[in-house]
Design a protein around this motif. Structure first.
Motif, short mmCIF file in Angstrom:
data_model
loop_
_atom_site.label_atom_id
_atom_site.label_comp_id
_atom_site.label_asym_id
_atom_site.label_seq_id
_atom_site.Cartn_x
_atom_site.Cartn_y
_atom_site.Cartn_z
N LEU A 140 0.84 -1.20 0.00
CA LEU A 140 0.00 0.00 0.00
C LEU A 140 0.87 1.25 0.00
O LEU A 140 2.00 1.24 0.51
N GLY A 141 0.34 2.34 -0.56
CA GLY A 141 1.06 3.61 -0.59
C GLY A 141 0.31 4.68 0.18
O GLY A 141 -0.85 4.48 0.56
N ASP A 142 0.96 5.81 0.39
CA ASP A 142 0.34 6.92 1.11
C ASP A 142 -0.93 7.36 0.37
O ASP A 142 -0.88 7.62 -0.84
N GLY A 143 -2.04 7.39 1.08
CA GLY A 143 -3.29 7.85 0.49
C GLY A 143 -4.11 6.76 -0.16
O GLY A 143 -5.20 7.04 -0.67
N ASP A 144 -3.63 5.53 -0.14
CA ASP A 144 -4.41 4.46 -0.77
C ASP A 144 -5.68 4.14 0.01
O ASP A 144 -5.71 4.21 1.23
N ARG A 145 -6.70 3.79 -0.75
CA ARG A 145 -7.95 3.40 -0.14
C ARG A 145 -7.83 2.01 0.48
O ARG A 145 -7.21 1.12 -0.10
N LEU A 146 -8.41 1.83 1.66
CA LEU A 146 -8.41 0.52 2.30
C LEU A 146 -9.60 -0.29 1.78
O LEU A 146 -10.62 0.27 1.39
N ALA A 147 -9.46 -1.61 1.81
CA ALA A 147 -10.53 -2.48 1.31
C ALA A 147 -11.84 -2.17 2.04
O ALA A 147 -12.91 -2.16 1.46
N GLU A 148 -11.74 -1.92 3.33
CA GLU A 148 -12.88 -1.43 4.10
C GLU A 148 -12.36 -0.56 5.22
O GLU A 148 -11.20 -0.71 5.64
N PRO A 149 -13.18 0.37 5.71
CA PRO A 149 -12.71 1.27 6.78
C PRO A 149 -12.31 0.47 8.02
O PRO A 149 -12.93 -0.55 8.34
N ILE A 150 -11.26 0.91 8.68
CA ILE A 150 -10.81 0.24 9.90
C ILE A 150 -10.94 1.18 11.10
O ILE A 150 -10.82 2.39 10.98
N TYR A 151 -11.21 0.56 12.23
CA TYR A 151 -11.35 1.28 13.50
C TYR A 151 -10.03 1.21 14.23
O TYR A 151 -9.54 0.12 14.53
N THR A 152 -9.40 2.36 14.46
CA THR A 152 -8.05 2.39 15.04
C THR A 152 -8.04 3.33 16.25
O THR A 152 -7.60 4.47 16.15
N PRO A 153 -8.53 2.86 17.39
CA PRO A 153 -8.69 3.73 18.56
C PRO A 153 -7.36 4.22 19.14
O PRO A 153 -6.30 3.61 18.89
N ALA A 154 -7.44 5.30 19.87
CA ALA A 154 -6.27 5.80 20.61
C ALA A 154 -6.71 6.09 22.04
O ALA A 154 -7.87 6.45 22.29
N TRP A 155 -5.78 5.90 22.93
CA TRP A 155 -6.04 6.20 24.34
C TRP A 155 -5.82 7.69 24.55
O TRP A 155 -4.80 8.23 24.14
N LYS A 156 -6.84 8.35 25.13
CA LYS A 156 -6.72 9.78 25.40
C LYS A 156 -5.88 9.98 26.64
O LYS A 156 -6.35 9.88 27.76
N ALA A 157 -4.63 10.27 26.40
CA ALA A 157 -3.70 10.43 27.51
C ALA A 157 -4.03 11.71 28.27
O ALA A 157 -4.58 12.64 27.71
N PRO A 158 -3.68 11.74 29.56
CA PRO A 158 -3.89 12.98 30.32
C PRO A 158 -3.09 14.12 29.69
O PRO A 158 -2.15 13.88 28.93
N MET A 159 -3.49 15.36 30.04
CA MET A 159 -2.85 16.55 29.49
C MET A 159 -1.32 16.45 29.46
O MET A 159 -0.71 16.06 30.44
N GLY A 160 -0.76 16.83 28.35
CA GLY A 160 0.69 16.89 28.27
C GLY A 160 1.33 15.58 27.82
O GLY A 160 2.51 15.56 27.52
N VAL A 161 0.54 14.52 27.80
CA VAL A 161 1.06 13.23 27.34
C VAL A 161 0.46 12.95 25.97
O VAL A 161 -0.71 13.26 25.73
N HIS A 162 1.24 12.36 25.10
CA HIS A 162 0.74 12.10 23.75
C HIS A 162 -0.26 10.96 23.74
O HIS A 162 -0.09 9.97 24.43
N ASP A 163 -1.31 11.12 22.92
CA ASP A 163 -2.26 10.02 22.75
C ASP A 163 -1.51 8.83 22.18
O ASP A 163 -0.52 8.98 21.48
#
Ligand code: PZK
Length: 291
Positions: A136-159
């Motif tokens: 796959l390349g940058d910007g390529d369409r995925l076969a189907e949308p994927i759910y990719t959650p992130a943990w909402k880190a407390p203030m000042g910490v990166h998700d």
């Protein structure tokens, strides 16, 4: 100010207010501030707060119509009915909402591979632990949308990108599954609406809370704005070439900064031409979606 709204929390680009007479409500205010590479830049983009608020409101209206379609959870949005009006000083940029218990998960859905997903894919062939086909390349369409959650880190910490098992640890199995199903469902509906207008919704991030009175899962925060989503022009994308991923967000700002700043010290002032072009791009998105 005598309208009673008191600052509760300021993010990079938005501010939250609370009101002593309305403990069950909050006021979300979108500012004209713009951020990139973890810095708030100067000057702001005049009109950005109004544009992004109207975009979010428009999507809440559009999505309300078919809430929960395809999934067995009913999702409402957090806007408060019949509460106090948005004070004049925040006209057009404020939204009075019900105060929810926010869930510590950013619900990211990607229909295309780009941004941090593209970075992770290049390093590991996965996005949030989901293996994707090779090549796959940058910007390529995925076969189907994927759910990719992130943990909402407390203030000042990166998700932090997390896998589904980790969201189960954070919110429990039922809510984790509901967040995934509802996020994918809203993404599908929004993508179809965008496509009717010649726009690609490449990816977006939703945030949800639960209603303290009923426990109902509720769509919160901003929805499908250019700060939370990547939109591309479908005809430009189809034509291919270098500019196919030109997005309707602050990419103009990012590109200019990357070329004019070595990321040490304070970022330089944005030239007015960059500010204007970014504002134009926001207006174009809203015009095309809501026309
Ligand atoms: C809430 N944020 C994000 C950060 C902002 C917004 N309805 C709600 N109930 C409780 N909490 C929130 C919401 C909403 N929306 C949203 N953090 C908490 C955020 C910084 C500034 F305006």
């Amino acid at each position: 100010m005598s309208d009673g709204w008191r600052p509760l929390y300021s993010g990079k680009v938005r501010d939250l207010y609370e009101h002593p007479d309305h403990p069950d409500l909050l006021l979300v205010v979108a500012s004209d501030r713009v951020s990139a590479f973890d810095h708030v830049l100067e000057p702001g983009i005049s009109g950005k707060g109004v544009l992004l608020t109207s975009l979010s409101e428009w999507w809440f209206e559009r999505l309300a119509a078919g809430s929960g379609a395809g999934v067995d959870v009913e999702v409402r949005d957090h806007r408060a009915a019949g509460g106090p009006a948005v004070p004049e000083r925040f006209a057009g940029r404020g939204m009075v909402v019900r105060r929810l218990h926010m869930l510590p998960v950013e619900c990211v859905v990607r229909g295309y591979l780009s941004g941090s997903g593209w970075l992770e894919y290049q390093a590991s062939g996965t996005v949030c632990g989901i293996p994707l086909p090779a090549g796959l390349g940058d910007g390529d369409r995925l076969a189907e949308p994927i759910y990719t959650p992130a943990w909402k880190a407390p203030m000042g910490v990166h998700d932090e990108n997390i896998d589904f098992a980790r969201t189960v640890e954070l919110v429990g199995l039922d809510l984790a599954a509901a967040l995934r199903d509802v996020s994918l469902d809203i993404f599908d509906r929004a993508s179809a609406i965008a496509a009717e207008r010649g726009l690609i919704l490449a990816d977006t991030k939703f945030e949800f809370g639960t209603d303290p009175a009923t426990g109902a899962l509720t769509l919160a925060d901003e929805v499908l704005t250019s700060d939370s989503s990547r939109y591309w022009d479908a005809s430009v994308y189809a034509a291919g070439g270098a500019g196919r991923l030109a997005s309707f967000d602050k990419q103009i700002v990012r590109d200019w900064l990357a070329a004019h700043w070595d990321r040490t010290g304070d970022p330089p002032l944005l030239p007015s031409e960059i500010v204007e072009r970014t504002a134009d791009r926001y207006r174009e998105l809203i015009d095309r979606l809501t026309a």
